[in-house]
Design a protein around this motif. Sequence first.
Motif, PDB file in Angstrom:
ATOM      1  N   LEU A   1     101.361  78.443  -4.045  1.00  0.00           N
ATOM      2  CA  LEU A   1     101.155  79.887  -3.916  1.00  0.00           C
ATOM      3  C   LEU A   1     102.444  80.653  -4.236  1.00  0.00           C
ATOM      4  N   SER A   2     103.553  80.137  -3.756  1.00  0.00           N
ATOM      5  CA  SER A   2     104.846  80.784  -4.048  1.00  0.00           C
ATOM      6  C   SER A   2     105.139  80.745  -5.539  1.00  0.00           C
ATOM      7  N   LEU A   3     104.795  79.612  -6.190  1.00  0.00           N
ATOM      8  CA  LEU A   3     104.980  79.512  -7.641  1.00  0.00           C
ATOM      9  C   LEU A   3     104.138  80.554  -8.362  1.00  0.00           C
ATOM     10  N   LEU A   4     102.899  80.733  -7.890  1.00  0.00           N
ATOM     11  CA  LEU A   4     102.027  81.753  -8.490  1.00  0.00           C
ATOM     12  C   LEU A   4     102.631  83.140  -8.318  1.00  0.00           C
ATOM     13  N   LEU A   5     103.227  83.401  -7.153  1.00  0.00           N
ATOM     14  CA  LEU A   5     103.884  84.693  -6.916  1.00  0.00           C
ATOM     15  C   LEU A   5     105.031  84.900  -7.906  1.00  0.00           C
ATOM     16  N   VAL A   6     105.814  83.858  -8.137  1.00  0.00           N
ATOM     17  CA  VAL A   6     106.939  83.957  -9.078  1.00  0.00           C
ATOM     18  C   VAL A   6     106.434  84.250 -10.487  1.00  0.00           C
ATOM     19  N   ILE A   7     105.375  83.551 -10.901  1.00  0.00           N
ATOM     20  CA  ILE A   7     104.832  83.757 -12.251  1.00  0.00           C
ATOM     21  C   ILE A   7     104.284  85.180 -12.403  1.00  0.00           C
ATOM     22  N   CYS A   8     103.559  85.654 -11.376  1.00  0.00           N
ATOM     23  CA  CYS A   8     103.034  87.028 -11.434  1.00  0.00           C
ATOM     24  C   CYS A   8     104.172  88.044 -11.522  1.00  0.00           C
ATOM     25  N   ALA A   9     105.208  87.835 -10.693  1.00  0.00           N
ATOM     26  CA  ALA A   9     106.352  88.753 -10.714  1.00  0.00           C
ATOM     27  C   ALA A   9     107.045  88.719 -12.069  1.00  0.00           C
ATOM     28  N   LEU A  10     107.103  87.537 -12.670  1.00  0.00           N
ATOM     29  CA  LEU A  10     107.729  87.408 -13.988  1.00  0.00           C
ATOM     30  C   LEU A  10     106.952  88.197 -15.039  1.00  0.00           C
ATOM     31  N   LEU A  11     105.621  88.109 -14.983  1.00  0.00           N
ATOM     32  CA  LEU A  11     104.791  88.860 -15.945  1.00  0.00           C
ATOM     33  C   LEU A  11     104.946  90.362 -15.750  1.00  0.00           C
ATOM     34  N   VAL A  12     104.954  90.788 -14.480  1.00  0.00           N
ATOM     35  CA  VAL A  12     105.122  92.224 -14.204  1.00  0.00           C
ATOM     36  C   VAL A  12     106.492  92.688 -14.672  1.00  0.00           C
ATOM     37  N   ASP A  13     107.507  91.856 -14.472  1.00  0.00           N
ATOM     38  CA  ASP A  13     108.852  92.219 -14.911  1.00  0.00           C
ATOM     39  C   ASP A  13     108.908  92.345 -16.433  1.00  0.00           C
ATOM     40  N   ALA A  14     108.225  91.440 -17.117  1.00  0.00           N
ATOM     41  CA  ALA A  14     108.187  91.521 -18.589  1.00  0.00           C
ATOM     42  C   ALA A  14     107.524  92.823 -19.043  1.00  0.00           C
ATOM     43  N   LEU A  15     106.444  93.213 -18.370  1.00  0.00           N
ATOM     44  CA  LEU A  15     105.777  94.480 -18.706  1.00  0.00           C
ATOM     45  C   LEU A  15     106.688  95.674 -18.416  1.00  0.00           C
ATOM     46  N   ALA A  16     107.411  95.598 -17.291  1.00  0.00           N
ATOM     47  CA  ALA A  16     108.335  96.693 -16.950  1.00  0.00           C
ATOM     48  C   ALA A  16     109.461  96.782 -17.982  1.00  0.00           C
ATOM     49  N   LEU A  17     109.935  95.623 -18.432  1.00  0.00           N
ATOM     50  CA  LEU A  17     110.980  95.622 -19.462  1.00  0.00           C
ATOM     51  C   LEU A  17     110.481  96.263 -20.753  1.00  0.00           C
ATOM     52  N   TRP A  18     109.259  95.930 -21.122  1.00  0.00           N
ATOM     53  CA  TRP A  18     108.681  96.525 -22.333  1.00  0.00           C
ATOM     54  C   TRP A  18     108.609  98.049 -22.178  1.00  0.00           C
ATOM     55  N   ALA A  19     108.191  98.517 -21.003  1.00  0.00           N
ATOM     56  CA  ALA A  19     108.078  99.958 -20.760  1.00  0.00           C
ATOM     57  C   ALA A  19     109.454 100.632 -20.816  1.00  0.00           C
ATOM     58  N   ILE A  20     110.457  99.958 -20.252  1.00  0.00           N
ATOM     59  CA  ILE A  20     111.821 100.530 -20.261  1.00  0.00           C
ATOM     60  C   ILE A  20     112.338 100.623 -21.695  1.00  0.00           C
ATOM     61  N   MET A  21     112.103  99.566 -22.478  1.00  0.00           N
ATOM     62  CA  MET A  21     112.548  99.586 -23.875  1.00  0.00           C
ATOM     63  C   MET A  21     111.854 100.705 -24.646  1.00  0.00           C
ATOM     64  N   ALA A  22     110.570 100.905 -24.329  1.00  0.00           N
ATOM     65  CA  ALA A  22     109.834 101.992 -25.000  1.00  0.00           C
ATOM     66  C   ALA A  22     110.444 103.346 -24.655  1.00  0.00           C
ATOM     67  N   ARG A  23     110.818 103.505 -23.381  1.00  0.00           N
ATOM     68  CA  ARG A  23     111.419 104.779 -22.960  1.00  0.00           C
ATOM     69  C   ARG A  23     112.789 104.987 -23.615  1.00  0.00           C
ATOM     70  N   ILE A  24     113.560 103.901 -23.742  1.00  0.00           N
ATOM     71  CA  ILE A  24     114.873 104.014 -24.387  1.00  0.00           C
ATOM     72  C   ILE A  24     114.703 104.337 -25.871  1.00  0.00           C
ATOM     73  N   THR A  25     113.714 103.705 -26.505  1.00  0.00           N
ATOM     74  CA  THR A  25     113.462 103.975 -27.917  1.00  0.00           C
ATOM     75  C   THR A  25     113.084 105.439 -28.154  1.00  0.00           C
ATOM     76  N   GLU A  26     112.309 105.976 -27.217  1.00  0.00           N
ATOM     77  CA  GLU A  26     111.839 107.351 -27.387  1.00  0.00           C
ATOM     78  C   GLU A  26     112.894 108.390 -27.022  1.00  0.00           C
ATOM     79  N   PHE A  27     113.631 108.135 -25.911  1.00  0.00           N
ATOM     80  CA  PHE A  27     114.536 109.172 -25.399  1.00  0.00           C
ATOM     81  C   PHE A  27     116.018 108.799 -25.498  1.00  0.00           C
ATOM     82  N   GLY A  28     116.340 107.591 -25.911  1.00  0.00           N
ATOM     83  CA  GLY A  28     117.737 107.180 -25.990  1.00  0.00           C
ATOM     84  C   GLY A  28     118.264 106.622 -24.675  1.00  0.00           C
TER      85      GLY A  28
END
Length: 456
Positions: A361-388
């Motif tokens: 279960l803890s491993l599943l939590l880590v994997i889920c958090a990793l996926l969410v972090d990857a999505l957050a990183l993509w969103a941050i990069m999109a914001r940097i691309t748009e606004f600098g």
Amino acid sequence: MAQTEGAQVLEERIDEWRSYVRRRQAIDAADIDELEDHLRSQVADLQGAGLDVDEAFLIGVKRIGELDTLSREFARDHSERLWKRLVVADAGESDTLWSREAMMALGMAVCAGVAIKVPEFFGVTWDGDADALFYLRNISFFVLPFLAGFFAWKRGLASASRVGLAATFVAAVLAVNLIPFEAQGQTELLAIIHLPMALWLAVGVAYAGGAWRSHDHRMNYVRFTGECFIYYVLIALGGGVLMGLTAFVFSAIGMDPELLVTTWIMPVGAAGAVIIAGWLVEAKQSVIENMAPVLTLIFTPLFTLMLLAFLITMVLTGSGIQVERDVLIGFDLLLVLVVGLLLYSISARDPQAEPTLFDSLSLLLVICALLVDALALWAIMARITEFGFSPNRVAALGENLILVVNLAWSAVLYMKFVRRRGSFSALERWQTAYMPVYAVWASIVVLVFPLVFGFQ
């Protein structure tokens, strides 16, 4: 058959004793092994003399207790056990030490309470944006130096380490108050958020008695952090009830205690409670140690379900994370909380135990958090691309990169452990070795960002 059951009972008793001793920061694994050898030797001799397993273990603990105060503490904390009566009777020296620690903790708590009121003597109050920002920038210095001082005294920190610790706090005070931040600018707010993180690691040096490079001491500090937080929340809840009742009883006789409560009791109590919480973790360790594993057992599945539900909903609806600053900050806080929960659950686990369903279960939590972090990183990069680039975006980008590295390697090590191809100790060591990365990044945000971004 009886002999087999006796051996099993003995191993259970020794495992329980060993688990308790291992949580003491003042003793390392080699010392524990040596103590266990003494205990086993005593038990074997007593069984050879005709005693049964329980009798031999009880008397063996008493004899070990005469050699080492840890066993006396173990017996005292497990007050419902028979052998408390065997080993606690002559613990006068420990009681004296306990009283000295209590007085020192109380003294440091009073100092913290006084410190948070000192600026008012110079006309700086919480009223007004500028004064409130002064308090927020310096909030760490009203509390953490006194907590570090308590542990430096308790651990007998070497003079050189004390000087280094004091220099760290002085340098931080000067930096955060001399840097010409733009009023309410991004770099000032980032410094307010990240400075406590960096200085909390400095307190850890005092907690570890200067042996910060030790994996065991770092893991003990993780446990201490979680347990201190639990105690602080409990004290805060009790304090809230006390202040509410104070207001009630005084208002019943026509008096308004609001000024006294909000300007004295609340700030002084909030500052002093940090020191008291830290001392309570040390003095009453067994109480929270029973509670902490239960809390991780409850919240790990709940956080896993929440992240799973979030990811599934994103897939089914095709919705992405909104590229808004507040949303991204919220995801950062969520991921930090998940990493904290993971770290604390790791610290509460017996590294020698076999993989269980909870580990999966803890491993599943880590994997889920990793996926969410990857999505957050993509969103941050999109914001940097748009606004600098901006201080907030770069800080968020750096924190998410740090988290994704931590989570990714944690997932690899956890996967190996669950599949019985690696040890749990490797995961523990990875987490404790990675802790300074957060402190270094927090220090960069506090000290370097204002220079790079023109103090905006």
